[in-house]
Motif scaffolding. Structure first.
Motif, PDB file in Angstrom:
ATOM      1  N   SER A  42       0.496  -0.993   0.208  1.00 50.80           N
ATOM      2  CA  SER A  42       0.076   0.267   0.273  1.00 50.80           C
ATOM      3  C   SER A  42       0.548   0.882   0.058  1.00 50.80           C
ATOM      4  CB  SER A  42      -1.188   0.026   1.098  1.00 50.80           C
ATOM      5  OG  SER A  42      -1.985  -1.385   1.170  1.00 50.80           O
ATOM      6  N   ARG A  43       2.182   1.244  -0.459  1.00 47.87           N
ATOM      7  CA  ARG A  43       2.883   2.406  -0.665  1.00 47.87           C
ATOM      8  C   ARG A  43       2.644   2.881   1.292  1.00 47.87           C
ATOM      9  NH1 ARG A  43      -0.194   2.783  -4.602  1.00 47.87           N
ATOM     10  NH2 ARG A  43      -0.843   4.536  -4.311  1.00 47.87           N
ATOM     11  N   LYS A  44       2.938   2.979   1.527  1.00 51.14           N
ATOM     12  CA  LYS A  44       3.096   3.434   3.635  1.00 51.14           C
ATOM     13  C   LYS A  44       3.734   2.303   4.216  1.00 51.14           C
ATOM     14  CE  LYS A  44      -1.599   2.337   4.853  1.00 51.14           C
ATOM     15  NZ  LYS A  44      -3.278   2.662   5.222  1.00 51.14           N
ATOM     16  N   MET A  45       4.149   2.617   4.958  1.00 51.49           N
ATOM     17  CA  MET A  45       5.565   2.533   6.733  1.00 51.49           C
ATOM     18  C   MET A  45       4.964   3.272   8.241  1.00 51.49           C
ATOM     19  SD  MET A  45       9.424   1.238   6.641  1.00 51.49           S
ATOM     20  CE  MET A  45      10.102   0.297   8.086  1.00 51.49           C
ATOM     21  N   VAL A  46       5.081   2.351   8.325  1.00 50.50           N
ATOM     22  CA  VAL A  46       5.587   3.788  10.149  1.00 50.50           C
ATOM     23  C   VAL A  46       6.621   3.185  10.658  1.00 50.50           C
ATOM     24  CG1 VAL A  46       4.431   3.244  12.651  1.00 50.50           C
ATOM     25  CG2 VAL A  46       2.618   3.528  10.388  1.00 50.50           C
ATOM     26  N   LEU A  47       7.398   3.821  11.269  1.00 44.99           N
ATOM     27  CA  LEU A  47       8.964   2.978  11.766  1.00 44.99           C
ATOM     28  C   LEU A  47       9.016   4.226  13.316  1.00 44.99           C
ATOM     29  CD1 LEU A  47      11.711   2.733  11.222  1.00 44.99           C
ATOM     30  CD2 LEU A  47      12.439   4.985  10.772  1.00 44.99           C
ATOM     31  N   ASN A  48       9.317   2.848  14.355  1.00 47.78           N
ATOM     32  CA  ASN A  48       8.659   3.965  15.296  1.00 47.78           C
ATOM     33  C   ASN A  48      10.196   3.011  16.199  1.00 47.78           C
ATOM     34  OD1 ASN A  48       7.416   0.234  15.756  1.00 47.78           O
ATOM     35  ND2 ASN A  48       8.143   1.390  17.862  1.00 47.78           N
ATOM     36  N   HIS A 111      -2.917  11.752   3.906  1.00 42.17           N
ATOM     37  CA  HIS A 111      -2.778   9.672   4.101  1.00 42.17           C
ATOM     38  C   HIS A 111      -3.394   9.559   2.531  1.00 42.17           C
ATOM     39  CE1 HIS A 111      -4.220   5.633   4.322  1.00 42.17           C
ATOM     40  NE2 HIS A 111      -3.055   5.640   4.834  1.00 42.17           N
ATOM     41  N   ASN A 112      -4.933  10.111   2.565  1.00 44.13           N
ATOM     42  CA  ASN A 112      -5.615   9.669   1.321  1.00 44.13           C
ATOM     43  C   ASN A 112      -4.501   9.872   0.025  1.00 44.13           C
ATOM     44  OD1 ASN A 112      -6.793   8.122   3.137  1.00 44.13           O
ATOM     45  ND2 ASN A 112      -8.106  10.302   3.063  1.00 44.13           N
ATOM     46  N   LEU A 113      -4.945  11.449  -0.054  1.00 40.37           N
ATOM     47  CA  LEU A 113      -4.320  12.419  -1.037  1.00 40.37           C
ATOM     48  C   LEU A 113      -3.148  11.589  -1.182  1.00 40.37           C
ATOM     49  CD1 LEU A 113      -5.501  15.873  -0.394  1.00 40.37           C
ATOM     50  CD2 LEU A 113      -6.385  14.620  -2.355  1.00 40.37           C
ATOM     51  N   HIS A 119       1.841   7.951  -4.229  1.00 37.68           N
ATOM     52  CA  HIS A 119       3.263   8.268  -4.142  1.00 37.68           C
ATOM     53  C   HIS A 119       2.882   7.794  -3.097  1.00 37.68           C
ATOM     54  CE1 HIS A 119       3.725  11.727  -6.570  1.00 37.68           C
ATOM     55  NE2 HIS A 119       2.145  12.140  -6.321  1.00 37.68           N
ATOM     56  N   SER A 120       3.718   7.891  -2.273  1.00 35.67           N
ATOM     57  CA  SER A 120       4.102   6.714  -0.899  1.00 35.67           C
ATOM     58  C   SER A 120       4.752   7.916   0.486  1.00 35.67           C
ATOM     59  CB  SER A 120       5.591   6.136  -0.894  1.00 35.67           C
ATOM     60  OG  SER A 120       5.870   5.363  -2.410  1.00 35.67           O
ATOM     61  N   LEU A 121       4.362   6.900   1.731  1.00 33.36           N
ATOM     62  CA  LEU A 121       3.985   7.646   2.718  1.00 33.36           C
ATOM     63  C   LEU A 121       4.526   7.271   4.319  1.00 33.36           C
ATOM     64  CD1 LEU A 121       2.366  10.763   5.071  1.00 33.36           C
ATOM     65  CD2 LEU A 121       0.967   8.296   4.924  1.00 33.36           C
ATOM     66  N   LEU A 122       5.582   7.633   4.842  1.00 34.19           N
ATOM     67  CA  LEU A 122       7.052   7.481   5.843  1.00 34.19           C
ATOM     68  C   LEU A 122       6.121   8.064   7.285  1.00 34.19           C
ATOM     69  CD1 LEU A 122       8.640   5.304   7.028  1.00 34.19           C
ATOM     70  CD2 LEU A 122      10.456   7.237   6.360  1.00 34.19           C
ATOM     71  N   LEU A 123       6.009   7.616   7.856  1.00 36.79           N
ATOM     72  CA  LEU A 123       5.357   7.729   9.323  1.00 36.79           C
ATOM     73  C   LEU A 123       6.088   7.771  10.385  1.00 36.79           C
ATOM     74  CD1 LEU A 123       1.194   7.171   9.091  1.00 36.79           C
ATOM     75  CD2 LEU A 123       2.679   9.929   8.210  1.00 36.79           C
ATOM     76  N   MET A 144      -2.606   1.625  11.648  1.00 35.53           N
ATOM     77  CA  MET A 144      -2.049  -0.019  11.329  1.00 35.53           C
ATOM     78  C   MET A 144      -2.168  -0.572  10.745  1.00 35.53           C
ATOM     79  SD  MET A 144      -1.829  -0.146  14.920  1.00 35.53           S
ATOM     80  CE  MET A 144      -2.607  -1.884  15.082  1.00 35.53           C
ATOM     81  N   ALA A 145      -2.496  -0.263   9.375  1.00 35.27           N
ATOM     82  CA  ALA A 145      -3.005  -1.134   8.801  1.00 35.27           C
ATOM     83  C   ALA A 145      -1.269  -0.720   7.165  1.00 35.27           C
ATOM     84  CB  ALA A 145      -4.345  -0.548   7.384  1.00 35.27           C
ATOM     85  N   ALA A 146      -0.951   0.078   8.502  1.00 36.70           N
ATOM     86  CA  ALA A 146       0.925  -0.048   6.895  1.00 36.70           C
ATOM     87  C   ALA A 146       1.660  -0.766   7.656  1.00 36.70           C
ATOM     88  CB  ALA A 146       1.462   1.620   7.429  1.00 36.70           C
TER      89      ALA A 146
END
Length: 229
Positions: A42-48, A111-113, A119-123, A144-146
């Motif tokens: 889904s072109r997104k990732m969470v880094l914690n 996020h949605n746009l 494009h890709s999204l990193l949180l 949570m889906a990332a």
């Protein structure tokens, strides 16, 4: 007096390139996922991870690879969301906007746009994403889906590399026995490494001997005393 006059604080030049990021067992998975960003589901990732664990460094590594921009979550409610969504983007410290509905709504639309435009999204955030506690259920569910990766506490190899980098960023060359001594005696955290090097830097400004083991012993003793006060 002349020596003291010459000991002026030098700027901290933080190195944020991929070649400056040391990989060990404690961060190898996160690094691999960031470098494989084109395959993110889904072109997104969470880094914690905890403060100082390398989230911002990896965000800059990813931004250089992907051409992304990096923004802070705080202040998103005042941002031009369509403009930010016109390319891949990293939003840092997302967990810090929990409860700020305007910021949460802005991030939800961003996020949605971003994803709708391919494009890709990193949180990034400190806690695990299930603990970000967003008041906006749709935003929390999308987080949570990332795919996610955690930067854990430093092992010996990473802590040693972190100390070397912290000294390099401050243009300091410590005596050869300083880092081995610190590794044996210091608290095992990113925050401790940054704090110790910062205190050594400031304490060494008026010492012609520079950063040596006696000074390291002194600084650790002072930190122990302050923590017990």
């Amino acid at each position: 007096m002349l020596v003291e006059q010459l000991q002026i604080p030098l700027p901290v030049l933080t190195a944020l390139g991929r070649e400056d990021f040391f990989v060990s067992e404690s961060n190898a998975m996160a690094v691999a996922l960031v470098e494989g960003w084109e395959n993110w589901p889904s072109r997104k990732m969470v880094l914690n991870g905890p403060a100082g664990s390398g989230k911002t460094h990896l965000a800059h590594v990813w931004a250089k690879m992907s051409g992304a921009r990096i923004v802070a979550a705080q202040g998103l409610e005042y941002a031009d969301i369509p403009d930010l969504a016109d390319g891949s983007i990293c939003v840092e410290n997302v967990d810090q906007i929990a409860g700020n509905m305007r910021a949460e709504e802005a991030l939800f639309h961003l996020h949605n746009l971003v994803l709708a435009q391919g494009h890709s999204l990193l949180l990034t955030g400190t806690a695990a994403p299930n603990l970000w506690n967003m008041n906006l259920p749709d935003l929390q569910s999308r987080i949570m889906a990332a795919q996610s990766a955690a930067l854990s506490g430093p092992d010996d190899m990473l802590l040693s590399a972190l100390l070397v980098k912290q000294f390099d960023d401050r243009q300091i060359v410590p005596a050869s026995d300083v880092i081995p001594y610190l590794l044996r005696q210091m608290p095992r955290s990113y925050h401790a490494a940054r704090t110790i090097v910062d205190r050594l830097d400031r304490a060494s400004l008026t010492r012609p001997s520079g950063v040596n083991r006696p000074l390291a012993i002194q600084i650790l003793a002072e930190m122990d005393d302050s923590s017990e006060a």
